[in-house]
Design an enzyme around this catalytic site. Structure first.
Site, PDB file in Angstrom:
ATOM      1  N   SER A  86       0.853  -1.190   0.000  1.00 11.37           N
ATOM      2  CA  SER A  86       0.000   0.000   0.000  1.00 11.37           C
ATOM      3  C   SER A  86       0.887   1.237   0.000  1.00 11.37           C
ATOM      4  CB  SER A  86      -0.870   0.000   1.253  1.00 11.37           C
ATOM      5  OG  SER A  86      -1.430   1.286   1.444  1.00 11.37           O
ATOM      6  N   SER A  87       0.371   2.348  -0.522  1.00 11.12           N
ATOM      7  CA  SER A  87       1.175   3.581  -0.554  1.00 11.12           C
ATOM      8  C   SER A  87       1.444   4.126   0.853  1.00 11.12           C
ATOM      9  CB  SER A  87       0.469   4.647  -1.396  1.00 11.12           C
ATOM     10  OG  SER A  87      -0.778   4.963  -0.830  1.00 11.12           O
ATOM     11  N   CYS A  88       0.741   3.603   1.872  1.00  8.02           N
ATOM     12  CA  CYS A  88       0.982   4.107   3.232  1.00  8.02           C
ATOM     13  C   CYS A  88       2.286   3.575   3.828  1.00  8.02           C
ATOM     14  CB  CYS A  88      -0.196   3.788   4.142  1.00  8.02           C
ATOM     15  SG  CYS A  88      -0.320   2.045   4.477  1.00  8.02           S
TER      16      CYS A  88
ATOM     17  N   LYS B 232       2.874  -4.191   6.068  1.00  8.75           N
ATOM     18  CA  LYS B 232       3.057  -4.163   4.605  1.00  8.75           C
ATOM     19  C   LYS B 232       4.540  -4.046   4.242  1.00  8.75           C
ATOM     20  CE  LYS B 232      -1.133  -4.592   3.143  1.00  8.75           C
ATOM     21  NZ  LYS B 232      -1.490  -5.777   2.352  1.00  8.75           N
TER      22      LYS B 232
ATOM     23  N   HIS C 197     -13.187   2.841   3.297  1.00 12.90           N
ATOM     24  CA  HIS C 197     -12.392   3.955   2.781  1.00 12.90           C
ATOM     25  C   HIS C 197     -13.323   5.108   2.378  1.00 12.90           C
ATOM     26  CE1 HIS C 197      -9.438   0.619   2.138  1.00 12.90           C
ATOM     27  NE2 HIS C 197      -8.687   1.515   2.715  1.00 12.90           N
TER      28      HIS C 197
ATOM     29  N   TYR D  61      -0.436  -1.147  10.321  1.00 14.13           N
ATOM     30  CA  TYR D  61      -0.740  -1.744   9.004  1.00 14.13           C
ATOM     31  C   TYR D  61       0.437  -1.547   8.053  1.00 14.13           C
ATOM     32  CZ  TYR D  61      -3.284  -1.775   4.434  1.00 14.13           C
ATOM     33  OH  TYR D  61      -3.711  -1.985   3.134  1.00 14.13           O
TER      34      TYR D  61
HETATM   35  N1  LIG Z   1      -8.676  -0.896  -0.962  1.00 10.81           N
HETATM   36  C1  LIG Z   1      -7.665  -0.034  -1.031  1.00 10.81           C
HETATM   37  O1  LIG Z   1      -7.878   1.192  -1.137  1.00 10.81           O
HETATM   38  C2  LIG Z   1      -6.256  -0.531  -1.004  1.00 10.81           C
HETATM   39  C3  LIG Z   1      -5.933  -1.858  -0.857  1.00 10.81           C
HETATM   40  N2  LIG Z   1      -4.613  -2.243  -0.829  1.00 10.81           N
HETATM   41  C4  LIG Z   1      -4.230  -3.654  -0.675  1.00 10.81           C
HETATM   42  O2  LIG Z   1      -4.833  -4.432  -1.682  1.00 10.81           O
HETATM   43  C5  LIG Z   1      -5.130  -5.738  -1.173  1.00 10.81           C
HETATM   44  C6  LIG Z   1      -6.600  -6.039  -1.376  1.00 10.81           C
HETATM   45  O3  LIG Z   1      -7.372  -5.084  -0.681  1.00 10.81           O
HETATM   46  P1  LIG Z   1      -8.960  -4.995  -0.844  1.00 10.81           P
HETATM   47  O4  LIG Z   1      -9.370  -5.881  -1.941  1.00 10.81           O
HETATM   48  O5  LIG Z   1      -9.293  -3.572  -0.838  1.00 10.81           O
HETATM   49  O6  LIG Z   1      -9.437  -5.600   0.537  1.00 10.81           O
HETATM   50  P2  LIG Z   1     -10.804  -6.355   0.862  1.00 10.81           P
HETATM   51  O7  LIG Z   1     -11.027  -6.187   2.321  1.00 10.81           O
HETATM   52  O8  LIG Z   1     -11.854  -5.925  -0.078  1.00 10.81           O
HETATM   53  O9  LIG Z   1     -10.451  -7.865   0.536  1.00 10.81           O
HETATM   54  C7  LIG Z   1      -9.553  -8.603   1.328  1.00 10.81           C
HETATM   55  C8  LIG Z   1      -9.958 -10.051   1.250  1.00 10.81           C
HETATM   56  O10 LIG Z   1      -9.086 -10.815   2.097  1.00 10.81           O
HETATM   57  C9  LIG Z   1      -9.865 -11.745   2.828  1.00 10.81           C
HETATM   58  N3  LIG Z   1      -9.218 -12.086   4.090  1.00 10.81           N
HETATM   59  C10 LIG Z   1      -8.909 -11.248   5.101  1.00 10.81           C
HETATM   60  N4  LIG Z   1      -8.374 -11.946   6.115  1.00 10.81           N
HETATM   61  C11 LIG Z   1      -8.363 -13.253   5.734  1.00 10.81           C
HETATM   62  C12 LIG Z   1      -7.943 -14.447   6.361  1.00 10.81           C
HETATM   63  N5  LIG Z   1      -7.422 -14.447   7.597  1.00 10.81           N
HETATM   64  N6  LIG Z   1      -8.102 -15.607   5.690  1.00 10.81           N
HETATM   65  C13 LIG Z   1      -8.657 -15.625   4.446  1.00 10.81           C
HETATM   66  N7  LIG Z   1      -9.056 -14.523   3.792  1.00 10.81           N
HETATM   67  C14 LIG Z   1      -8.913 -13.352   4.447  1.00 10.81           C
HETATM   68  C15 LIG Z   1     -11.167 -11.021   3.084  1.00 10.81           C
HETATM   69  O11 LIG Z   1     -12.172 -11.943   3.391  1.00 10.81           O
HETATM   70  P3  LIG Z   1     -13.283 -11.569   4.515  1.00 10.81           P
HETATM   71  O12 LIG Z   1     -13.859 -10.253   4.070  1.00 10.81           O
HETATM   72  O13 LIG Z   1     -14.197 -12.712   4.471  1.00 10.81           O
HETATM   73  O14 LIG Z   1     -12.493 -11.431   5.781  1.00 10.81           O
HETATM   74  C16 LIG Z   1     -11.383 -10.310   1.752  1.00 10.81           C
HETATM   75  O15 LIG Z   1     -12.067 -11.125   0.839  1.00 10.81           O
HETATM   76  C17 LIG Z   1      -4.706  -5.729   0.290  1.00 10.81           C
HETATM   77  O16 LIG Z   1      -3.418  -6.246   0.408  1.00 10.81           O
HETATM   78  C18 LIG Z   1      -4.696  -4.258   0.638  1.00 10.81           C
HETATM   79  O17 LIG Z   1      -3.799  -3.997   1.679  1.00 10.81           O
HETATM   80  C19 LIG Z   1      -3.607  -1.338  -0.966  1.00 10.81           C
HETATM   81  C20 LIG Z   1      -3.866  -0.009  -1.122  1.00 10.81           C
HETATM   82  C21 LIG Z   1      -5.211   0.502  -1.155  1.00 10.81           C
HETATM   83  C1  LIG Z   2      -5.759   2.932   1.418  1.00 10.29           C
HETATM   84  C2  LIG Z   2      -5.389   3.604   2.703  1.00 10.29           C
HETATM   85  O1  LIG Z   2      -6.549   3.789   3.517  1.00 10.29           O
HETATM   86  C3  LIG Z   2      -6.360   4.410   4.789  1.00 10.29           C
HETATM   87  O2  LIG Z   2      -5.758   5.616   4.666  1.00 10.29           O
HETATM   88  P1  LIG Z   2      -6.399   6.896   4.061  1.00 10.29           P
HETATM   89  O3  LIG Z   2      -5.692   7.237   2.813  1.00 10.29           O
HETATM   90  O4  LIG Z   2      -6.411   7.941   5.109  1.00 10.29           O
HETATM   91  O5  LIG Z   2      -7.840   6.437   3.583  1.00 10.29           O
HETATM   92  P2  LIG Z   2      -9.358   6.772   3.880  1.00 10.29           P
HETATM   93  O6  LIG Z   2     -10.030   6.426   2.621  1.00 10.29           O
HETATM   94  O7  LIG Z   2      -9.859   6.147   5.108  1.00 10.29           O
HETATM   95  O8  LIG Z   2      -9.375   8.366   4.111  1.00 10.29           O
HETATM   96  C4  LIG Z   2      -8.942   9.280   3.143  1.00 10.29           C
HETATM   97  C5  LIG Z   2      -9.224  10.689   3.592  1.00 10.29           C
HETATM   98  O9  LIG Z   2     -10.624  10.908   3.502  1.00 10.29           O
HETATM   99  C6  LIG Z   2     -11.100  11.491   4.703  1.00 10.29           C
HETATM  100  N1  LIG Z   2     -12.522  11.145   4.874  1.00 10.29           N
HETATM  101  C7  LIG Z   2     -13.547  12.025   4.795  1.00 10.29           C
HETATM  102  N2  LIG Z   2     -14.710  11.422   5.037  1.00 10.29           N
HETATM  103  C8  LIG Z   2     -14.416  10.104   5.226  1.00 10.29           C
HETATM  104  C9  LIG Z   2     -15.234   8.977   5.501  1.00 10.29           C
HETATM  105  O10 LIG Z   2     -16.419   9.044   5.654  1.00 10.29           O
HETATM  106  N3  LIG Z   2     -14.578   7.791   5.603  1.00 10.29           N
HETATM  107  C10 LIG Z   2     -13.214   7.659   5.458  1.00 10.29           C
HETATM  108  N4  LIG Z   2     -12.651   6.427   5.563  1.00 10.29           N
HETATM  109  N5  LIG Z   2     -12.424   8.735   5.231  1.00 10.29           N
HETATM  110  C11 LIG Z   2     -13.022   9.929   5.104  1.00 10.29           C
HETATM  111  C12 LIG Z   2     -10.167  10.961   5.761  1.00 10.29           C
HETATM  112  O11 LIG Z   2     -10.190  11.751   6.931  1.00 10.29           O
HETATM  113  C13 LIG Z   2      -8.833  11.013   5.022  1.00 10.29           C
HETATM  114  O12 LIG Z   2      -8.300  12.310   5.075  1.00 10.29           O
HETATM  115  C14 LIG Z   2      -5.463   3.600   5.624  1.00 10.29           C
HETATM  116  O13 LIG Z   2      -6.146   2.544   6.042  1.00 10.29           O
HETATM  117  C15 LIG Z   2      -4.164   3.224   4.915  1.00 10.29           C
HETATM  118  O14 LIG Z   2      -3.586   2.181   5.599  1.00 10.29           O
HETATM  119  C16 LIG Z   2      -4.324   2.888   3.466  1.00 10.29           C
HETATM  120  O15 LIG Z   2      -3.537   2.155   2.902  1.00 10.29           O
END
Ligand SMILES: NC(=O)C1=CN([C@@H]2O[C@H](COP(=O)(O)OP(=O)(O)OC[C@H]3O[C@@H](n4cnc5c(N)ncnc54)[C@H](OP(=O)(O)O)[C@@H]3O)[C@@H](O)[C@H]2O)C=CC1
Ligand SMILES: C[C@H]1O[C@H](OP(=O)(O)OP(=O)(O)OC[C@H]2O[C@@H](n3cnc4c(=O)[nH]c(N)nc43)[C@H](O)[C@@H]2O)[C@@H](O)[C@@H](O)C1=O
Length: 318
Positions: free
Chosen positions: A108-110, A141, A180, A137
């Site tokens: 992740s970019s974080c 990563k 998010h 987190y």
């Molecule tokens: N979404 C985003 O904005 C971003 C995502 N990423 C990365 O991309 C990847 C995918 O993320 P995303 O698709 O958004 O996440 P989701 O939460 O949508 O999907 C994650 C999946 O992993 C499964 N999972 C979690 N824990 C377990 C476990 N212990 N055993 C088996 N399965 C498990 C979940 O199943 P269940 O829900 O049933 O637990 C779910 O289906 C991750 O590595 C994330 O860190 C990186 C940057 C941004």
């Molecule tokens: C993908 C990324 O996701 C997380 O980091 P993040 O970038 O902060 O992502 P976010 O989507 O939660 O927030 C983005 C921005 O948006 C604002 N914001 C406004 N209103 C809402 C709101 O209602 N919900 C949320 N979640 N945020 C809100 C919030 O305050 C922030 O300024 C980490 O888990 C990190 O680990 C990671 O990898």
């Protein structure tokens, strides 16, 4: 990757995993394997070892993780560091033991420092301290990247890592509090419109900037990175190609994002700001030169992506 290769997608029901499955099917890959969380708990070392020994996948997409927005990361730090460390360690070690051809780890970019120079290059990793709201987190990563690098160095494996920016799209988690910003706001604005509410509260100050990539573009990037020839990878001008940024290279303020979502959902009321909730990192725009030079490019604009996400939410989300 050949069309009949056995490909395991960990996290196939998630936002990214389901998009990878869709895209692999689009590209005619025929031998996909996956298990639900209930069938296989990836934090359980023995279950993961048994699964790999039995199924012997050739390629692995590691898209399973404990994932959430700023609130969830801040509230449940132990869940985020523990689950992610366990999932990565179990899968990466089993992939090595079972001699899989290639694995793609999603970070992740974080992972980058809170005050990294913008746009953020891959080489800024571990040059300073992290954003506190998601440090546990991010550390998990970073461990995932280092696991891949270390197995590559010691065991000559071919494990690759991609660092996506914030993702969104169909199949996202639209539960308001833990999700998010994009799915949270789509739900909040939509519900406000239905209920004829006068205003919608958005978290933070609105000044933070974020870069958003549509999930189908991310899935294509994952298949692109796992597929390309190792020599291309190694001969790239930068020798430190342990991980590759994936994003659009463009960011907007959360205020601009909220205005866009207001427009997409056709909410007519006012936006108010709840600055009791943190902004998190103020800016984390990725430098996408590396992936661009290798030949991948973004195809979905933010406006189109938000529109698709909103339509999916109205038809599918509960
Ligand atoms: N979404 C985003 O904005 C971003 C995502 N990423 C990365 O991309 C990847 C995918 O993320 P995303 O698709 O958004 O996440 P989701 O939460 O949508 O999907 C994650 C999946 O992993 C499964 N999972 C979690 N824990 C377990 C476990 N212990 N055993 C088996 N399965 C498990 C979940 O199943 P269940 O829900 O049933 O637990 C779910 O289906 C991750 O590595 C994330 O860190 C990186 C940057 C941004
Ligand atoms: C993908 C990324 O996701 C997380 O980091 P993040 O970038 O902060 O992502 P976010 O989507 O939660 O927030 C983005 C921005 O948006 C604002 N914001 C406004 N209103 C809402 C709101 O209602 N919900 C949320 N979640 N945020 C809100 C919030 O305050 C922030 O300024 C980490 O888990 C990190 O680990 C990671 O990898």
């Amino acid at each position: 990757m050949q069309l009949n290769d056995k490909i395991y997608i960990a996290g196939h029901q998630g936002l990214v995993g389901s998009a990878i499955v869709r895209e692999l099917k689009n590209q005619n890959f025929k031998n996909l394997i996956y298990k639900t969380h209930n069938e296989l708990d990836l934090t359980n070392q023995q279950q993961v070892a048994n699964f790999f020994a039995k199924k012997k996948p050739q390629y692995v997409f590691l898209a399973a993780a404990k994932v959430g927005g700023i609130y969830a990361n801040n509230e449940f730090p132990a869940d985020f560091i523990y689950n992610n460390l366990m999932i990565e360690a179990n899968i990466i070690h089993s992939a090595y033991q079972n001699k899989i051809k290639r694995l793609l780890f999603l970070g992740s970019s974080c992972i980058y420092p809170k005050y990294a120079p913008q746009p953020i290059q891959e080489i800024y990793l571990l040059t300073s301290t992290l954003e506190p709201t998601n440090e546990p987190y991010a550390i998990a990563k970073i461990a995932g990247i280092k696991l891949c690098e270390s197995y590559n160095r010691q065991h000559n494996t071919d494990f690759r890592s991609v660092m996506p920016t914030n993702l969104y799209g169909i199949g996202d988690n639209f539960y308001s509090k833990n999700s998010h910003v994009i799915p949270a706001l789509i739900r909040r604005f939509h519900e406000a419109k239905i209920n004829n509410a006068n205003e919608v509260a958005v978290w933070g100050t609105g000044k933070a900037m974020r870069e958003f990539l549509y999930v189908d573009d991310m899935a294509k990037a994952c298949i692109f990175v796992i597929s390309f020839n190792k020599n291309t990878y190694k001969n790239n001008t930068d020798p430190m190609l342990s991980h590759i940024n994936i994003g659009t290279g463009e960011d907007i303020t959360i205020k601009q994002l909220a205005e866009l979502i207001k427009k997409v959902t056709r909410f007519k009321g006012k936006i108010i700001w709840n600055d009791k909730i943190p902004d998190g990192t103020l800016r984390k725009r990725l430098d996408i030169n590396k992936i661009s030079k290798l030949g991948w490019q973004v195809t979905t604009s933010l406006e189109d992506g938000l529109d698709k996400a909103y339509r999916w939410f109205m038809n599918n989300a509960k």
